[in-house]
Design a protein around this motif. Sequence first.
Motif, PDB file in Angstrom:
ATOM      1  N   GLY A 167      45.924  35.836  32.794  1.00 38.38           N
ATOM      2  CA  GLY A 167      46.824  35.369  33.841  1.00 38.38           C
ATOM      3  C   GLY A 167      46.206  35.268  35.214  1.00 38.38           C
ATOM      4  O   GLY A 167      46.408  36.149  36.067  1.00 38.38           O
ATOM      5  N   TYR A 168      45.474  34.219  35.459  1.00 44.11           N
ATOM      6  CA  TYR A 168      44.889  33.987  36.780  1.00 44.11           C
ATOM      7  C   TYR A 168      45.737  33.004  37.589  1.00 44.11           C
ATOM      8  O   TYR A 168      46.568  32.270  37.042  1.00 44.11           O
ATOM      9  CB  TYR A 168      43.466  33.432  36.635  1.00 44.11           C
ATOM     10  N   VAL A 342      39.461  25.978  29.694  1.00 47.17           N
ATOM     11  CA  VAL A 342      40.158  27.051  28.970  1.00 47.17           C
ATOM     12  C   VAL A 342      39.167  28.129  28.539  1.00 47.17           C
ATOM     13  O   VAL A 342      39.435  29.331  28.662  1.00 47.17           O
ATOM     14  CB  VAL A 342      40.922  26.462  27.760  1.00 47.17           C
ATOM     15  N   ARG A 343      38.011  27.711  28.049  1.00 51.25           N
ATOM     16  CA  ARG A 343      36.994  28.685  27.642  1.00 51.25           C
ATOM     17  C   ARG A 343      36.428  29.447  28.852  1.00 51.25           C
ATOM     18  O   ARG A 343      36.022  30.606  28.733  1.00 51.25           O
ATOM     19  CB  ARG A 343      35.869  27.991  26.871  1.00 51.25           C
ATOM     20  N   LEU A 344      36.395  28.792  30.023  1.00 48.90           N
ATOM     21  CA  LEU A 344      35.954  29.476  31.241  1.00 48.90           C
ATOM     22  C   LEU A 344      36.928  30.595  31.590  1.00 48.90           C
ATOM     23  O   LEU A 344      36.509  31.707  31.940  1.00 48.90           O
ATOM     24  CB  LEU A 344      35.833  28.477  32.392  1.00 48.90           C
ATOM     25  N   ILE A 345      38.220  30.309  31.503  1.00 44.73           N
ATOM     26  CA  ILE A 345      39.225  31.346  31.762  1.00 44.73           C
ATOM     27  C   ILE A 345      38.998  32.536  30.824  1.00 44.73           C
ATOM     28  O   ILE A 345      39.013  33.699  31.248  1.00 44.73           O
ATOM     29  CB  ILE A 345      40.642  30.766  31.581  1.00 44.73           C
ATOM     30  N   GLU A 346      38.774  32.238  29.561  1.00 47.04           N
ATOM     31  CA  GLU A 346      38.527  33.281  28.569  1.00 47.04           C
ATOM     32  C   GLU A 346      37.264  34.072  28.899  1.00 47.04           C
ATOM     33  O   GLU A 346      37.235  35.309  28.802  1.00 47.04           O
ATOM     34  CB  GLU A 346      38.416  32.659  27.181  1.00 47.04           C
ATOM     35  N   GLY A 352      35.297  41.079  32.578  1.00 49.66           N
ATOM     36  CA  GLY A 352      35.830  42.198  33.335  1.00 49.66           C
ATOM     37  C   GLY A 352      35.673  42.059  34.839  1.00 49.66           C
ATOM     38  O   GLY A 352      35.966  42.983  35.596  1.00 49.66           O
ATOM     39  N   HIS A 353      35.212  40.885  35.287  1.00 44.40           N
ATOM     40  CA  HIS A 353      35.010  40.626  36.709  1.00 44.40           C
ATOM     41  C   HIS A 353      35.765  39.364  37.113  1.00 44.40           C
ATOM     42  O   HIS A 353      36.162  38.556  36.267  1.00 44.40           O
ATOM     43  CB  HIS A 353      33.528  40.450  37.025  1.00 44.40           C
ATOM     44  N   THR A 356      34.714  35.116  41.451  1.00 45.60           N
ATOM     45  CA  THR A 356      34.027  35.308  42.731  1.00 45.60           C
ATOM     46  C   THR A 356      32.929  36.364  42.596  1.00 45.60           C
ATOM     47  O   THR A 356      31.820  36.203  43.125  1.00 45.60           O
ATOM     48  CB  THR A 356      35.047  35.714  43.810  1.00 45.60           C
ATOM     49  N   GLU A 357      33.216  37.437  41.869  1.00 43.77           N
ATOM     50  CA  GLU A 357      32.196  38.461  41.638  1.00 43.77           C
ATOM     51  C   GLU A 357      31.064  37.929  40.776  1.00 43.77           C
ATOM     52  O   GLU A 357      29.879  38.207  41.043  1.00 43.77           O
ATOM     53  CB  GLU A 357      32.831  39.674  40.968  1.00 43.77           C
ATOM     54  N   LEU A 358      31.400  37.175  39.750  1.00 46.37           N
ATOM     55  CA  LEU A 358      30.367  36.615  38.876  1.00 46.37           C
ATOM     56  C   LEU A 358      29.469  35.653  39.641  1.00 46.37           C
ATOM     57  O   LEU A 358      28.249  35.658  39.463  1.00 46.37           O
ATOM     58  CB  LEU A 358      31.024  35.900  37.691  1.00 46.37           C
TER      59      LEU A 358
END
Length: 454
Positions: A167-168, A342-346, A352-353, A356-358
């Motif tokens: 849920g972003y 969709v795969r990026l969201i996953e 776990g980040h 923006t952190e990635l």
Amino acid sequence: MTHRFDPVVLREYDVRGVVGRSLGPADARALGRSFATRVRRAGGTRVVVGYDGRLSSPALEAALVEGLTAGGVDVVRTGLGPTPQLYYAEAELEVDAGVQVTGSHNPTDYNGFKMVLGHAAFFGEDIQDLARLAAAGDWTEGSGTVTTADVAEDYVQRLVRDVEGAGYRIGWDPGNGAAGPAIERLVQLLPGEHHVINAEVDGTFPNHHPDPTVEANLDQLKRLVSERRLDFGVAFDGDGDRLGAIDGDGRVIWGDQLLALLAAPVLARHPGATIIGDVKSSAMLFDRIAELGGRPVMGKSGHSLIRTAMYEANAPLAGELSGHIFFGDRWYGFDDAQYAAVRLIEAIAASGHSLTELRGAMPALCTSPELRVPVDEARKFAIAAEIVARLLADGATVNTTDGARVTTPDGWWLLRASNTEAVVTVRAEAQDEAALDRLLAAIDDQLARSGVRW
């Protein structure tokens, strides 16, 4: 009856040109005749056809269908939609081939055709063969039928079927391209909060051009993410097969960086697998794949070329700096920006980040954007060949997979002829600005020696 195509429309991996100048309904009809001939001689009988949102697309699609049916194949029309929707229909319906009428990311006056035969990319010598068949009038004859199939809902349902969402708060910008309606449906199926802009299909592209590789085209999405304080944003090209993204701070996540993020969960599922990036991609991508235990492979740029290389290597993932991303893992192997989103969201959720952190954890390299240097269409491949020959003669460290990728103590630089535009594309990457300047000066010198100043 015969037909001669303008040679400039016969690209490496599609047919594309300026409507009214190098491409028109007569070309679409002849292409339909030639493609029908190839399909029938391969034992096929049915072709699925779709088109994008450009103003010229409906007329070209109608002429294409005329040519296909006159060549004796039955046509299934899927109507307006993104190119990956057409690829999905070719994979799922009982058909033997597919054609999408699309100008992709090119200017508004361009259009063209992307083709697939027997679930495989149709490109290179196959495209030249279409021209030979047309010039000789070596066409099959017949009277095919025309039916329609509404695959839009099934396609969107398939995008989310095997993917675990999270849920972003996300901004979505299809840029008034053909992916707009699919994205509006897609966000209804995803958890989280979604803000979609420029979803109405409009071939004049009134808000900005739908090419997420040009950072200025992401300005509207950046404002949306900033004003609504969203987690990140995603953007799409005109026919929905290329993905762009920005993080919560408005920093661009380029195609090779997206591929690096997507590689982690894929390699967790397929340890030691091959992952393919194109020759334009950052050294960071190939280093990251190796760090994750994968086998990095550098391939030629071009969606059909990367797709074919992925099949040959049995790779679960491949992609390009330009944002074409191909999944063999849990998908059909074709490039689909909606599915990649969709795969990026996953992938973000699995890390776990936050995105923006990635993005902040990625190496701080000095990298030029992909620069497009205008050249004479008839000279572009010769210019690249001249530069390769000089570099090899000088003993430079050159990877000639696609043009010249030159490695020096300062970093690397690339020069290659574009398969879709009258340009040579240039990119360079270094550890600091001074080294990047030296790399760009070396490119300028090579171009000048071939008579190109920019």
